[in-house]
Design a protein around this motif. Structure first.
Motif, PDB file in Angstrom:
ATOM      1  N   LEU A   1     -48.908  55.511 -88.196  1.00  0.00           N
ATOM      2  CA  LEU A   1     -49.055  56.634 -87.306  1.00  0.00           C
ATOM      3  C   LEU A   1     -48.644  55.960 -85.887  1.00  0.00           C
ATOM      4  N   GLU A   2     -48.709  54.748 -85.802  1.00  0.00           N
ATOM      5  CA  GLU A   2     -48.287  53.921 -84.257  1.00  0.00           C
ATOM      6  C   GLU A   2     -46.850  54.177 -84.445  1.00  0.00           C
ATOM      7  N   VAL A   3     -46.352  53.682 -85.517  1.00  0.00           N
ATOM      8  CA  VAL A   3     -44.734  53.457 -85.654  1.00  0.00           C
ATOM      9  C   VAL A   3     -44.058  54.728 -85.926  1.00  0.00           C
ATOM     10  N   PHE A   4     -44.500  55.636 -86.800  1.00  0.00           N
ATOM     11  CA  PHE A   4     -43.654  56.797 -86.911  1.00  0.00           C
ATOM     12  C   PHE A   4     -44.479  58.119 -86.304  1.00  0.00           C
ATOM     13  N   SER A   5     -45.354  58.089 -85.645  1.00  0.00           N
ATOM     14  CA  SER A   5     -46.089  59.340 -84.986  1.00  0.00           C
ATOM     15  C   SER A   5     -46.438  60.211 -86.199  1.00  0.00           C
ATOM     16  N   ALA A   6     -47.154  61.052 -85.802  1.00  0.00           N
ATOM     17  CA  ALA A   6     -47.859  62.044 -86.857  1.00  0.00           C
ATOM     18  C   ALA A   6     -47.103  63.351 -87.062  1.00  0.00           C
ATOM     19  N   ASP A   7     -45.781  63.162 -86.565  1.00  0.00           N
ATOM     20  CA  ASP A   7     -44.655  64.405 -86.884  1.00  0.00           C
ATOM     21  C   ASP A   7     -44.454  64.298 -88.358  1.00  0.00           C
ATOM     22  N   SER A   8     -44.314  65.360 -88.658  1.00  0.00           N
ATOM     23  CA  SER A   8     -43.822  65.702 -90.186  1.00  0.00           C
ATOM     24  C   SER A   8     -42.385  65.317 -90.301  1.00  0.00           C
ATOM     25  N   GLN A   9     -42.072  64.640 -91.501  1.00  0.00           N
ATOM     26  CA  GLN A   9     -41.039  64.119 -91.813  1.00  0.00           C
ATOM     27  C   GLN A   9     -40.493  64.590 -93.167  1.00  0.00           C
ATOM     28  N   ARG A  10     -39.089  64.740 -93.550  1.00  0.00           N
ATOM     29  CA  ARG A  10     -38.641  65.029 -94.638  1.00  0.00           C
ATOM     30  C   ARG A  10     -37.309  64.300 -95.007  1.00  0.00           C
TER      31      ARG A  10
ATOM     32  N   PHE B   1     -39.260  61.585-104.514  1.00  0.00           N
ATOM     33  CA  PHE B   1     -39.664  62.877-104.800  1.00  0.00           C
ATOM     34  C   PHE B   1     -40.490  63.703-104.096  1.00  0.00           C
ATOM     35  N   LEU B   2     -41.528  62.928-103.404  1.00  0.00           N
ATOM     36  CA  LEU B   2     -42.521  63.602-102.559  1.00  0.00           C
ATOM     37  C   LEU B   2     -41.928  64.068-101.511  1.00  0.00           C
ATOM     38  N   GLY B   3     -40.912  62.976-100.816  1.00  0.00           N
ATOM     39  CA  GLY B   3     -40.130  63.141 -99.442  1.00  0.00           C
ATOM     40  C   GLY B   3     -39.213  64.546 -99.630  1.00  0.00           C
ATOM     41  N   MET B   4     -38.474  64.630-100.826  1.00  0.00           N
ATOM     42  CA  MET B   4     -37.511  65.514-100.965  1.00  0.00           C
ATOM     43  C   MET B   4     -38.164  66.820-101.189  1.00  0.00           C
TER      44      MET B   4
END
Lengths: 352, 287
Positions: B110-119, B206-209
């Protein structure tokens, strides 16, 4: 010479007197403490009660449940149902939490007691999730988004007017005092009940079942009956604490009431950091947890990050918890349950 | 026809859950470790792939290829330094350690990548589909399912056809006797966790894609994975695939009846199986 079995030590006598003094101090505290102190103590006492109850089933009963949030949530929702649907006074609705948790605990125990170890842990967690999802379908109590206690209901809770007049407080502060006294009563009652249980024959039997199920059964302990009794009473009490917690917040949602992190993970953290399987452990644990929270809560997620690392470090370097570390070095136990043989010389003449 | 479609989609979704569960099944089967951080490790792996993709501009599949050895090393190290020291008859110490790891990972991310959704962007593959007579299925779900089958197949080959697999099974059955035969359980466990992290990388890919991910989604993935493992039975990898399929089909069928029942139906299917078979469908090892 007469030989007798005792659990009392000098430390336990002193601890007993100190505990009574602390309870007395706790009772009169609202007369001079500020509102924020009362709120902090409410938080500490409710978490302490939950931790003692989890310690009872996991530390003494050997049942590692990660589904206790089911009872907190169902207890809180039962209290809300009593107030919103049937117009009960919130205080009168608190025992509904006890009843609802008991009703949930019976099928849960039927199911989960067939499972062992890790399966038991995951099974209880899934049941708690199912309960959360079902409650979220309950539209009259706000569905998935939750609801608040109606203003009329919170305005004249039993006893609040009297407390406000007695201590010269405004109604909102008097409500906190009332919740605090109830939390104090629950914490003291729970700990006293657990202590009395552990010093009884049944307590000894419970520890025997935890340490070796088969060996305990071979000397005539009814293991199944004991586990049922412990699981159900802990569940019922957990439900009542849940009702009280959400009486104080006056707002509920399925995610908050059935939060696995708050009502089970933090509780496990408290018990294990302090020392599992002993009454002193959760007391130390809750103080450490609260201390960390007040000191570092401003750092947001770094605080939780450190909490995780502390849990790992304690498990690696003090697997029996902080109190275990202390008592292993000193041999001191404030609430001893260990039976010791002592000899008394006055028995000499009688036994000849 | 709508039901056939629902069941096929459910089976394919089950492939994703089986991927989530494969690594868990491996470590749970071999060392009875209840790894509460497994879901967060999947999310962590997804972020690692994302970083590799962003830094090198490679496509996610190649990114995962780079991330896999790093995650193997990470798993090996965590097992060696931390988890091996708390494993034992009591399930609580590893439970608390992995819970600590889970909280630390979630909040660290959460600190490093923030709470933003990524894909993870996979280009035209994301929306491609293929017509299979009565039903149309997406290429991506199909690829996920195929990967799950391949991962389970590969793990089974390792498990039953190699010296390492023999060591896995021996340690699983009885670590003390295995160590008398010259096996070092500590290093066997470390390799197993490393391997589990490689399957976690594939699951993360696969989760991320397929959907958005953020640091908070780990625990929900964990509970599905555990259900798949337990339904299948301790130590049975094909059982885990079947478990994933059961959860997946139950979820899509539940969602077909009422969209709010999707997750609920999966959990109920799990409880129903456990009610009939308290040790899962095909337990290979005893507890």
């Amino acid at each position: 010479m007469q030989i007798s079995v005792t659990t009392r030590t000098r430390a336990s006598t002193i601890a007993g007197i100190a505990a009574l003094a602390l309870i007395g101090l706790g009772l009169i505290l609202p007369a001079f403490a500020s509102r924020s102190v009362i709120q902090d103590l409410f938080f500490i006492l409710t978490l302490l009660t939950l931790a003692q109850l989890w310690n009872l089933i996991a530390g003494y009963g050997g049942m590692v449940s990660i589904g206790q949030q089911a009872f907190v949530g169902i207890g809180a929702y039962a209290m809300f149902a009593g107030v919103i649907l049937w117009g009960w006074d919130p205080i009168a609705a608190i025992p509904l939490g006890l009843g609802a948790a008991l009703v949930l605990a019976v099928p849960m125990a039927f199911f989960a007691f067939r499972l062992q170890g890790a399966y038991f842990a995951i099974g209880t967690w899934v049941i708690a999730e199912v309960t959360r999802l079902l409650v979220a379908q309950w539209k009259t109590l706000g569905g998935g988004t939750g609801t608040s206690l109606p203003r009329e209901a919170t305005a004249d809770i039993w006893g609040v007017k009297a407390i406000a007049a007695l201590l010269g407080l405004r109604d909102a502060a008097a409500r906190d005092v009332l919740a605090y006294w109830l939390a104090l009563a629950m914490a003291v009652g729970t700990m006293a009940a657990i202590y009395i249980l552990l010093r009884s024959r049944n307590g000894l039997a419970l520890a025997a079942v935890r340490d070796n199920d088969n060996a305990a059964r071979s000397v005539g302990v009814d293991a199944a009956r004991l586990k049922w009794a412990v699981f159900l009473s802990a569940a019922a009490m957990t439900g009542m604490v849940g009702a009280l917690i959400f009486l104080q917040t006056a707002r509920i949602s399925p995610d908050a009431a059935f939060s696995v992190t708050t009502w089970t993970a933090y509780v496990i953290f408290i018990v294990v950091i302090g020392g599992i399987g002993r009454l002193e452990g959760p007391i130390i644990g809750v103080l450490v947890f609260w201390g960390l929270q007040t000191a570092f809560a401003d750092y947001g997620s770094w605080y939780l990050f450190s909490l995780g690392l502390i849990a790992i470090a304690v498990m690696l370097f003090a697997p029996r918890g902080l109190w275990g570390l202390f008592t292993d070095r000193t041999g001191i136990a404030l609430f001893p349950v260990q039976r010791r043989l002592t000899t008394t010389s006055q028995g000499d003449s009688r036994n000849g | 026809m709508i039901w056939l479609d629902t069941i096929v989609q459910g089976l394919l979704l089950g492939g994703l859950y089986a991927l989530f569960a494969a690594g868990l099944s491996l470590v749970f089967g071999i060392m009875r470790l209840v790894n509460l951080a497994h879901g967060d490790l999947i999310v962590f792996a997804a972020f690692l792939i994302l970083v590799v993709v962003q830094m090198t501009g490679l496509n996610p599949f190649l990114g995962a290829l780079i991330a896999a050895p790093l995650l193997f090393a990470f798993g090996w190290l965590v097992q060696r330094v931390v988890l091996n020291r708390v494993l034992g008859k009591d399930i609580l110490p590893p439970l608390l350690v992995t819970f600590g790891l889970s909280i630390a990972l979630q909040n660290g991310m959460l600190e490093v990548f923030s709470a933003d959704s990524q894909r993870l962007r996979a280009g035209p593959l994301e929306s491609a589909s293929v017509d299979l007579g009565p039903v149309t299925v997406g290429i991506m779900p199909l690829l996920t399912f195929a990967s799950a089958v391949m991962v389970i197949f590969a793990l089974n080959q390792i498990f039953y056809r190699t010296a390492l697999g023999r060591a896995f099974r021996a340690t699983s059955d009885d670590p003390v006797t295995a160590s008398l035969m010259g096996i070092n359980p500590a290093s066997v466990f470390a390799i197993a966790t490393g391997l589990a992290m490689v399957t976690v990388t594939i699951a993360a890919l696969f989760l991320g894609m397929r959907s958005n991910f953020d640091p908070s989604i780990g625990p929900a993935r964990l509970i599905f994975a555990f259900e798949a493992v337990i339904i299948g039975g301790l130590g049975s990898l094909w059982g885990t695939l079947l478990g994933g399929a059961i959860i997946g089909v139950a979820q899509t069928v539940g969602a077909q009846i009422n969209p709010e029942w999707q997750i609920l139906a999966g959990h109920l299917a799990f409880l129903a199986v456990l009610l009939v078979r308290p040790r899962g469908l095909f337990p290979r090892a005893v507890d």
